[in-house]
Scaffold this active site. Sequence first.
Site, PDB file in Angstrom:
ATOM      1  N   GLY A   1       0.828  -1.205   0.000  1.00 29.58           N
ATOM      2  CA  GLY A   1       0.000   0.000   0.000  1.00 29.58           C
ATOM      3  C   GLY A   1       0.855   1.245   0.000  1.00 29.58           C
TER       4      GLY A   1
ATOM      5  N   GLU B   1      13.099  -4.656  -3.981  1.00 37.85           N
ATOM      6  CA  GLU B   1      12.126  -4.739  -5.050  1.00 37.85           C
ATOM      7  C   GLU B   1      12.743  -4.499  -6.421  1.00 37.85           C
ATOM      8  OE1 GLU B   1       8.630  -2.332  -4.356  1.00 37.85           O
ATOM      9  OE2 GLU B   1       8.101  -2.391  -6.461  1.00 37.85           O
TER      10      GLU B   1
ATOM     11  N   GLU C   1      11.753   7.648 -14.901  1.00 36.73           N
ATOM     12  CA  GLU C   1      12.288   8.978 -14.596  1.00 36.73           C
ATOM     13  C   GLU C   1      12.780   9.051 -13.148  1.00 36.73           C
ATOM     14  OE1 GLU C   1       9.516   8.277 -16.260  1.00 36.73           O
ATOM     15  OE2 GLU C   1      10.116   9.018 -18.229  1.00 36.73           O
TER      16      GLU C   1
END
Lengths: 379, 238
Positions: free
Chosen positions: A131, A248, A366
């Site tokens: 989340g 991640e 970006e």
Amino acid sequence: MQGFALYPFDPPGDVAALRGELRGWLAANQPTGDIVARANCWASFDPDFSRALGGAGYIGMTLPSRYGGGDRHPLERYVVIEELLAAGAPVGAHWIADRQTGPLILRYGSEEQRQRYLPGIARGELYACIGLSEPGAGSDLAAVRTAARETADGWRINGQKIWTTGAHLSHIMLALVRTEEGSERNAGLSQLLIDLDTPGITIRPIIDMAGRHDFNEVFFDDVLVPHGALVGERGQGWKQVTAELGLERSGPERYLSSHALLVALIDAAGPDPAPPVAALIGELSAELWTLRQLSMSTAAKLAAGEDPMVEASVVKELGNAFEQDMPRRVQAIVDCPWDDASDLGRLLRALLIASPSFSLRGGTREVIRGIIARGLGLR
Amino acid sequence: MSAAREMLCDTARAAFAEAATAGMTPVEEAGFALLLVPEGEGGFGGDWGDVNAVLQIAGAMVPDLPIAARIAPEGLQAAATISLMAGAMGAALALSIEHVNTRQQFGRPLGKFQAVQQSLAVMACEVRAVEAAAAALAARLDVVGRDPVAADFEIAAAKLRANRAVGVVTSIAHQVHGAIGFTREYALNRVTIPLMRWRGEHGNDAHWAARLGRQVAGLGGQGLWAAMTERSDKNRML
């Protein structure tokens, strides 16, 4: 940024044997269904497969055995996940829990949280979602507004998360919320572990451009969770999340999402391909090999307890470019109608449509380049 | 990096600094031709990891001197060139970072502009990729006793990857430098021109892509992954 020395990838034990056991297990247990599910396979939810994989000891491998884990080295886990991804196994159900939520609970969570959640994660039965994003906080994550107020009964949460992958199939959400009223930016944030069956939570699907239901909107309307839902230190949410993103970004999923297409291309080309096809296979193979070296080195650095934020971003940037480039270059060279029913044709179409998301999920191109630039000493 | 390799690199930097004006004599005097010769035969007894480190310094400092030809055997000149390229790309990146952090326009350093930051991030990724390819190739060569046939996959992949980085690295380096980088006097061309040359030497993109592509086609779709992992697992065990 210093010159890049390869960090030695040196897991304990017999790596070839570990690979061999897993390949044997996959041969017997991997679903033989739709070839398209093998592409971008860490978005393929298959709870039966996840349970079987957990039962075989391939989930939660690095968690301590007292929490149901395998007591294995992080680089042994790396070998297992790169094999699963290269095989296109449907690892989506347990992917986030295994990759980041489990390790984060182990590192920052309370003893109660560890005992409550980690064994289910390791069995491949308990799934997690992340989340982070909100309507007003995408790339600008520090703009998170979802609020949790501490009351006598626990934390009372109001707000909304969005783009939450797998929320509709997950049991828990690890959410970044604003716990300090009036706080700004990256101060005053904390992480809460929220059981998704708590009253007041509404999960609504968002159908993506491929027609899939992967991500969701999640609404919190006066949701009450216990005091014990706080993970780690109150107010340290930003620091904890940043560490989580390192896990991640550099994994093999950043360059193996399109691997099934490369396999199909090589098989369709046969042993004596036309020169342009051979050249394309050569170029893609060179990039794959290089990315694997970068990713393994970064994993080794992570395993040694360092924080290779910049290297992880380099892997993600190059990996995303590779995975997005591959279907476009295959289409440019292989004559394949849009509705072609061959494995190659179906994978190609699915990946052309899925690939724009690759440089959005886990941090946009970006933002990632900005992190690299900061690592170079710019800004 | 081991202490012995650190010392070797220090020696290389000192010798190559002199060689920049004096030519090959300081390189010969420092004994770099003996880098790979076994200690028992009066050499340094170095491995390809050492060669990679030394040639990266040569590629950055004295890219026009025939140092790779003195150190590496004929059959490994493609591999040696990859190390030179990695070094020259690192130097181009360092020059570019230095320039954009110093040069001011519109009242601030160029490096404060997002467009420039994004360009340099792209360039840095390419440089890191080539450095990783050179290091992984070195590890393979040291495992297989520097047999170019046993390291054929890695040589092809690394040279191809390095070749493909040349266009991105040289064009971004020159773009962020502006006109000063296009002058003969400024140091940038001393690494970018050699990079352009090396892309075509010891196998251009088409050469290695065709060769690697045919090798991989022979392995089959699943065979590529099986071969790649087997080769790296073996690197580790030996």
